[in-house]
Design a protein around this motif. Structure first.
Motif, short mmCIF file in Angstrom:
data_model
loop_
_atom_site.label_atom_id
_atom_site.label_comp_id
_atom_site.label_asym_id
_atom_site.label_seq_id
_atom_site.Cartn_x
_atom_site.Cartn_y
_atom_site.Cartn_z
N UNK B 78 45.55 44.46 20.75
CA UNK B 78 46.84 44.07 20.87
C UNK B 78 47.62 44.64 19.63
N UNK B 79 49.09 44.24 19.50
CA UNK B 79 49.73 44.77 18.31
C UNK B 79 50.46 43.69 17.67
N UNK B 80 50.72 43.77 16.35
CA UNK B 80 51.45 42.89 15.65
C UNK B 80 52.51 43.73 14.82
N UNK B 81 53.68 43.29 14.77
CA UNK B 81 54.78 43.90 14.21
C UNK B 81 54.85 43.50 12.58
N UNK B 82 55.16 44.52 11.87
CA UNK B 82 55.25 44.34 10.29
C UNK B 82 56.90 44.87 10.13
N UNK B 83 57.52 44.23 8.90
CA UNK B 83 58.66 44.81 8.44
C UNK B 83 58.44 45.63 7.38
N UNK B 84 57.29 45.74 6.70
CA UNK B 84 56.79 46.73 5.70
C UNK B 84 55.39 47.32 6.10
N UNK B 85 54.93 48.17 6.79
CA UNK B 85 53.82 48.33 6.96
C UNK B 85 53.01 48.89 6.05
N UNK B 86 53.72 49.70 5.07
CA UNK B 86 52.93 50.23 3.99
C UNK B 86 52.34 49.05 2.69
N UNK B 87 53.20 48.33 2.82
CA UNK B 87 52.76 47.11 1.89
C UNK B 87 51.70 46.38 2.45
N UNK B 88 51.99 46.11 3.94
CA UNK B 88 50.92 45.33 4.45
C UNK B 88 49.48 46.07 4.53
N UNK B 103 48.63 54.31 8.41
CA UNK B 103 49.93 54.08 8.56
C UNK B 103 50.47 55.75 9.11
N UNK B 104 50.66 55.97 10.19
CA UNK B 104 51.06 57.22 10.76
C UNK B 104 52.52 57.12 11.60
N UNK B 105 53.29 57.91 11.20
CA UNK B 105 54.59 58.04 12.20
C UNK B 105 54.30 58.65 13.50
N UNK B 106 54.85 57.60 14.29
CA UNK B 106 54.85 58.02 15.90
C UNK B 106 55.76 57.90 16.82
N UNK B 107 56.80 58.74 16.72
CA UNK B 107 58.09 58.66 17.59
C UNK B 107 58.66 57.48 16.51
N UNK B 108 59.36 56.53 17.41
CA UNK B 108 60.19 55.56 16.64
C UNK B 108 59.52 54.40 15.83
N UNK B 109 58.11 54.53 15.94
CA UNK B 109 57.50 53.52 15.02
C UNK B 109 56.46 54.37 14.04
N UNK B 110 56.20 53.42 12.99
CA UNK B 110 54.79 53.79 12.33
C UNK B 110 53.90 52.82 12.42
N UNK B 111 52.54 53.38 12.92
CA UNK B 111 51.77 52.47 13.06
C UNK B 111 50.45 52.62 12.48
N UNK B 112 49.35 51.71 12.36
CA UNK B 112 48.07 51.61 11.70
C UNK B 112 47.14 50.84 12.54
N UNK B 113 45.80 51.08 12.76
CA UNK B 113 45.09 50.25 13.39
C UNK B 113 43.82 49.97 12.51
N UNK B 114 43.25 48.74 12.69
CA UNK B 114 42.28 48.15 11.77
C UNK B 114 41.41 47.13 12.80
N UNK B 115 40.06 46.97 12.08
CA UNK B 115 39.27 46.16 12.80
C UNK B 115 39.36 44.70 12.59
N UNK B 116 39.39 43.80 13.27
CA UNK B 116 39.64 42.38 12.96
C UNK B 116 38.16 41.65 12.72
N UNK B 117 37.19 42.51 12.71
CA UNK B 117 35.85 41.77 12.49
C UNK B 117 35.34 40.90 13.55
N UNK B 118 36.15 40.75 14.62
CA UNK B 118 35.92 39.66 15.82
C UNK B 118 35.72 40.51 17.03
#
Lengths: 121, 132
Positions: B78-88, B103-118
């Protein structure tokens, strides 16, 4: 950053852990197979999956045992199994699930008690 | 009709509650017994009236197979939105969160992916240009 290729190796190692027996395949052997040093493997595994490889293996073994129990028709675990999907529950549904579980538990202990009394008779 | 609940499979509900509240910073809204598991939901502190995220146990074999296949292919659950992805990103990194995409620019968004350990990969994104 965890490279995509490393993630795939970790996922494969997790499958190996689930399938294999510790008497036959040690954690360090699995680490080696996946191309990690033992220490690095344990550390990385825990930070990605939340548990150490050893803890994961114990959990997998317990789940296997639970599945075997659940596969026996008429067992309590079998009856409880479908209720593990809670999404359809919602706050009201959760209460219904809980009631059904309690009923299944009561039913099972009643049955066990009656078996005991039959045996005693 | 309204969309009030979204769900994510987790392999350990206690651990998930710890991660989603203690590490990600969401707030527990519901935690009640539901059969052999619990009905647990969390909400964002930024918008408590927004949809609740159900931490759904993955005890069904199909749920686990689905989770594992997604993770192996690097696909976020799933995906969650952030107002400041770099700070997050920095905040989560400091808490030991493992990222598979920084954090990577991808068209109209900057995105990052992480493991939730679950058992899941989670995407976080920030809208960097006005949504279409």
């Amino acid at each position: 950053m965890l490279h995509r290729f490393v993630l795939v190796r970790l996922c494969r190692a997790r499958e190996r852990l689930r399938e294999s027996d510790d008497a036959k395949l040690s954690i360090s052997a699995i680490a080696k197979e996946a191309g990690f040093s033992t220490y690095h493997f344990i550390r990385l595994f825990q930070s990605v999956f939340g548990v150490t490889p050893h803890q994961f293996r114990i959990q997998a073994r317990l789940e296997r045992a639970q599945r075997l129990l659940a596969a026996v028709p008429g067992r309590l675990e079998y009856k409880l199994y479908p209720s593990c999907f809670t999404l359809m529950a919602g706050p009201a549904g959760a209460a219904i699930f809980e009631k059904r579980t309690q009923a299944a538990l009561a039913d099972s202990s009643r049955r066990r008690a009656s078996h005991r009394s039959v045996r005693r008779a | 009709m309204k969309i009030r609940l979204v769900s994510i499979f987790v392999d350990d509900q206690d651990e998930a509650l710890r991660f989603y509240t203690g590490v990600l910073g969401f707030v527990k809204k519901h935690d009640m017994p539901a059969g052999c598991a619990r009905w647990i939901t969390v909400v964002s502190p930024e918008g408590p009236d927004e949809p609740e995220l159900v931490l759904e146990p993955n005890t069904h074999p199909a749920a686990r197979a689905y989770q594992e296949a997604l993770m192996k292919d690097g696909i976020p659950a799933t995906a969650f939105e952030s107002d400041d992805i770099h700070a997050e990103y920095r905040r989560l990194k400091e808490r030991g969160v493992v990222f598979t995409v920084e954090p990577t620019r991808a068209g109209p968004v900057t995105l990052a992916v992480f493991s939730d350990t679950c058992g899941n990969l989670i995407q976080m994104y920030q809208q960097t240009s006005a949504p279409a």
